[in-house]
Design a protein around this motif. Sequence first.
Motif, PDB file in Angstrom:
ATOM      1  N   GLY A   1       0.819  -1.216   0.000  1.00  0.00           N
ATOM      2  CA  GLY A   1       0.000   0.000   0.000  1.00  0.00           C
ATOM      3  C   GLY A   1       0.848   1.259   0.000  1.00  0.00           C
ATOM      4  N   GLN A   2       1.990   1.188   0.660  1.00  0.00           N
ATOM      5  CA  GLN A   2       2.863   2.363   0.733  1.00  0.00           C
ATOM      6  C   GLN A   2       3.916   2.358  -0.379  1.00  0.00           C
ATOM      7  OE1 GLN A   2       2.394   4.966   2.914  1.00  0.00           O
ATOM      8  NE2 GLN A   2       0.507   3.807   3.263  1.00  0.00           N
ATOM      9  N   GLY A   3       3.997   1.258  -1.096  1.00  0.00           N
ATOM     10  CA  GLY A   3       4.975   1.164  -2.180  1.00  0.00           C
ATOM     11  C   GLY A   3       6.407   1.150  -1.687  1.00  0.00           C
ATOM     12  N   VAL A   4       6.629   0.521  -0.562  1.00  0.00           N
ATOM     13  CA  VAL A   4       7.989   0.437  -0.011  1.00  0.00           C
ATOM     14  C   VAL A   4       8.314  -1.021   0.285  1.00  0.00           C
ATOM     15  CG1 VAL A   4       8.015   2.774   0.977  1.00  0.00           C
ATOM     16  CG2 VAL A   4       7.110   0.855   2.320  1.00  0.00           C
ATOM     17  N   GLU A   5       9.581  -1.262   0.675  1.00  0.00           N
ATOM     18  CA  GLU A   5       9.988  -2.648   0.880  1.00  0.00           C
ATOM     19  C   GLU A   5      10.214  -3.016   2.333  1.00  0.00           C
ATOM     20  OE1 GLU A   5      13.253  -3.507  -1.679  1.00  0.00           O
ATOM     21  OE2 GLU A   5      11.970  -3.519  -3.454  1.00  0.00           O
ATOM     22  N   THR A   6      10.345  -2.015   3.176  1.00  0.00           N
ATOM     23  CA  THR A   6      10.606  -2.343   4.590  1.00  0.00           C
ATOM     24  C   THR A   6       9.560  -1.693   5.488  1.00  0.00           C
ATOM     25  OG1 THR A   6      11.992  -0.407   4.938  1.00  0.00           O
ATOM     26  CG2 THR A   6      13.108  -2.412   4.184  1.00  0.00           C
ATOM     27  N   VAL A   7       9.378  -2.320   6.646  1.00  0.00           N
ATOM     28  CA  VAL A   7       8.417  -1.779   7.628  1.00  0.00           C
ATOM     29  C   VAL A   7       8.896  -0.408   8.087  1.00  0.00           C
ATOM     30  CG1 VAL A   7       7.397  -2.133   9.905  1.00  0.00           C
ATOM     31  CG2 VAL A   7       7.708  -4.077   8.385  1.00  0.00           C
ATOM     32  N   SER A   8      10.195  -0.278   8.217  1.00  0.00           N
ATOM     33  CA  SER A   8      10.759   0.985   8.673  1.00  0.00           C
ATOM     34  C   SER A   8      10.386   2.126   7.709  1.00  0.00           C
ATOM     35  CB  SER A   8      12.281   0.825   8.761  1.00  0.00           C
ATOM     36  OG  SER A   8      12.844   2.039   9.114  1.00  0.00           O
ATOM     37  N   ALA A   9      10.520   1.856   6.404  1.00  0.00           N
ATOM     38  CA  ALA A   9      10.188   2.894   5.412  1.00  0.00           C
ATOM     39  C   ALA A   9       8.694   3.210   5.441  1.00  0.00           C
ATOM     40  CB  ALA A   9      10.598   2.413   4.018  1.00  0.00           C
ATOM     41  N   ALA A  10       7.872   2.160   5.570  1.00  0.00           N
ATOM     42  CA  ALA A  10       6.422   2.380   5.624  1.00  0.00           C
ATOM     43  C   ALA A  10       6.057   3.193   6.857  1.00  0.00           C
ATOM     44  CB  ALA A  10       5.709   1.028   5.655  1.00  0.00           C
ATOM     45  N   PHE A  11       6.681   2.867   7.949  1.00  0.00           N
ATOM     46  CA  PHE A  11       6.395   3.564   9.211  1.00  0.00           C
ATOM     47  C   PHE A  11       6.734   5.054   9.080  1.00  0.00           C
ATOM     48  CE2 PHE A  11       7.836   4.906  13.498  1.00  0.00           C
ATOM     49  CZ  PHE A  11       6.634   4.784  14.147  1.00  0.00           C
ATOM     50  N   HIS A  12       7.905   5.332   8.521  1.00  0.00           N
ATOM     51  CA  HIS A  12       8.313   6.736   8.384  1.00  0.00           C
ATOM     52  C   HIS A  12       7.370   7.499   7.457  1.00  0.00           C
ATOM     53  CE1 HIS A  12      12.285   5.401  10.085  1.00  0.00           C
ATOM     54  NE2 HIS A  12      11.901   6.401  10.848  1.00  0.00           N
ATOM     55  N   ARG A  13       6.958   6.836   6.418  1.00  0.00           N
ATOM     56  CA  ARG A  13       6.050   7.496   5.480  1.00  0.00           C
ATOM     57  C   ARG A  13       4.684   7.781   6.136  1.00  0.00           C
ATOM     58  NH1 ARG A  13       5.428   6.012  -0.782  1.00  0.00           N
ATOM     59  NH2 ARG A  13       7.563   6.702  -0.681  1.00  0.00           N
ATOM     60  N   LEU A  14       4.202   6.806   6.891  1.00  0.00           N
ATOM     61  CA  LEU A  14       2.868   6.944   7.502  1.00  0.00           C
ATOM     62  C   LEU A  14       2.850   7.938   8.673  1.00  0.00           C
ATOM     63  CD1 LEU A  14       1.941   3.173   7.435  1.00  0.00           C
ATOM     64  CD2 LEU A  14       0.596   4.996   6.374  1.00  0.00           C
ATOM     65  N   THR A  15       4.001   8.126   9.281  1.00  0.00           N
ATOM     66  CA  THR A  15       4.023   9.004  10.458  1.00  0.00           C
ATOM     67  C   THR A  15       4.746  10.313  10.181  1.00  0.00           C
ATOM     68  OG1 THR A  15       6.025   7.928  11.273  1.00  0.00           O
ATOM     69  CG2 THR A  15       3.921   7.068  12.084  1.00  0.00           C
TER      70      THR A  15
END
Lengths: 267, 247
Positions: free
Chosen positions: B228-242
């Motif tokens: 959904g965020q178009g990223v590969e790591t949880v860390s990247a998704a987390f930074h994008r979402l927050t």
Amino acid sequence: MKPLHYLRALRGIVARELYRFLHQRERFISALVRPLVWLFVFAAGFRSTLGLAISPPYETYILYEVYITPGLLGMIQLFNGMQSSLSMVYDREMGSMRTLLVSPLPRWFLLSSKLVAGVAVSILQVYVFLSIAWAYGIEAPAEGYLAVLPALLLSGVMLGALGLLLSSFIRQLENFAGVMNFVIFPMFFMSTALYPLWKIQESSELLYRLAQWNPFSQAVELIRFALYGQFNGMACGYTAGATALFLAAAILGYNPSKGMMQRKGGA
Amino acid sequence: MSAAVPALEVEHLSFAYGPRKALDGVGFRVQRGECAILLGPNGAGKSTLFSLVTRLYDAPAGQIRIAGRSLRQDSCAALARLGVVFQQPTLDLDLSVAQNLRYHAALHGLSRKEAELRIREELERQGMYARRDEKVRQLNGGHRRRVEIARALLHRPVLLLLDEPSVGLDVPSRKALVDYIHELCRSRDLAVLWATHLIDEIGEEDSLIVLHQGRVRARGMVREVLAGQGVETVSAAFHRLTAEGEA
């Protein structure tokens, strides 16, 4: 929930409090040292300066040590009630209060059980103190030692409920010093624990009124009469009324919908 | 309990401390056997959410159901199905391991016999039975956590709440804890809601709930959130979402 569940929970809460108390020997000793210092030092020093007329429940002239003993029983319970309140604030800061409150029982029952556990500890302290006082020569009638038990239960619950109420308002441990200064000391000194009401009236009408309406005075008088095998209906009614009031307010203070914790956002 | 009934159901939950909104229309479900990781930066509303799910206080708006029981209307039945490990250690240091567990068993109405059986079972499972008579004070942080988890499972809850339980643990203890919790989900069909800010604790089979500024920003299996965020790591998704609202 089944009645057996309530019974097991109550037994568990009381057992935990007793274990904790017995494991903390310093707490046991310091709880006894305070009233013993008052008895052996303060009362002995004032023996000659304070003359006490014969007044119920006493039937003869008595020594000041004899007069002060029921007040010191009240003092043990007052400090124990506040100690319980302090430990609840501590438990809340440390999080262990949450393990109790998350139990599947009504909150009023959990808090009342905690209260009963604290009272059981205070009664244990009172009887140890009474046995030392007896060895010192302060003897009540034999039946008084049994008759005082229900009085101690009621006064203990009242003072414990007051502690519980205060703990619902106090967010941090550091604020507890204020409770000492604004609650414990005024309650103790403005009461009949150290001097009879008529003696206070001789000094100040205002102090007399305050002492008369102080629930701690009534608790002390309830204990005093019971220790001599007599029943003081007025003191009993007043103490019971104050108990109901403090307990209801404390339970409201811990109510998940209306309580103080919600407003403070703390556990 | 029917498998269709979620272990935890949170609907339209809002809460404010005075004018400050801590939670705003939060909703999600956790099914049995699911390990849901609650991720969020400091101040996201995780602690408030845990306070509400443990019924430390009630929310004026929204609904929480544990195993289908409303926390507000049927709180005792709901709490009976909940096990909690709080972030702060909550064991009595001066009591023994067994005394701490017996106290918890009593609060849940277990008979002495039943309590002893379950204490043995839970402690043996974590290799702590031989230390049952030791005072908690004598245990290290990792062992204390094991005891807390054993305690939270004594009454056979449907839902286990973990509030940053690995804080302060060394790497081996953390790994053992993470493995054990995942194993519990599989073997006991237990639902877990696990608040953490340590991304390396998240497994591929876990689900994610990302909370930020009192709102759920993402919800789904780890791979779904990443996609959904178009990223590969949880860390990247987390930074994008927050990222929103960050200075």
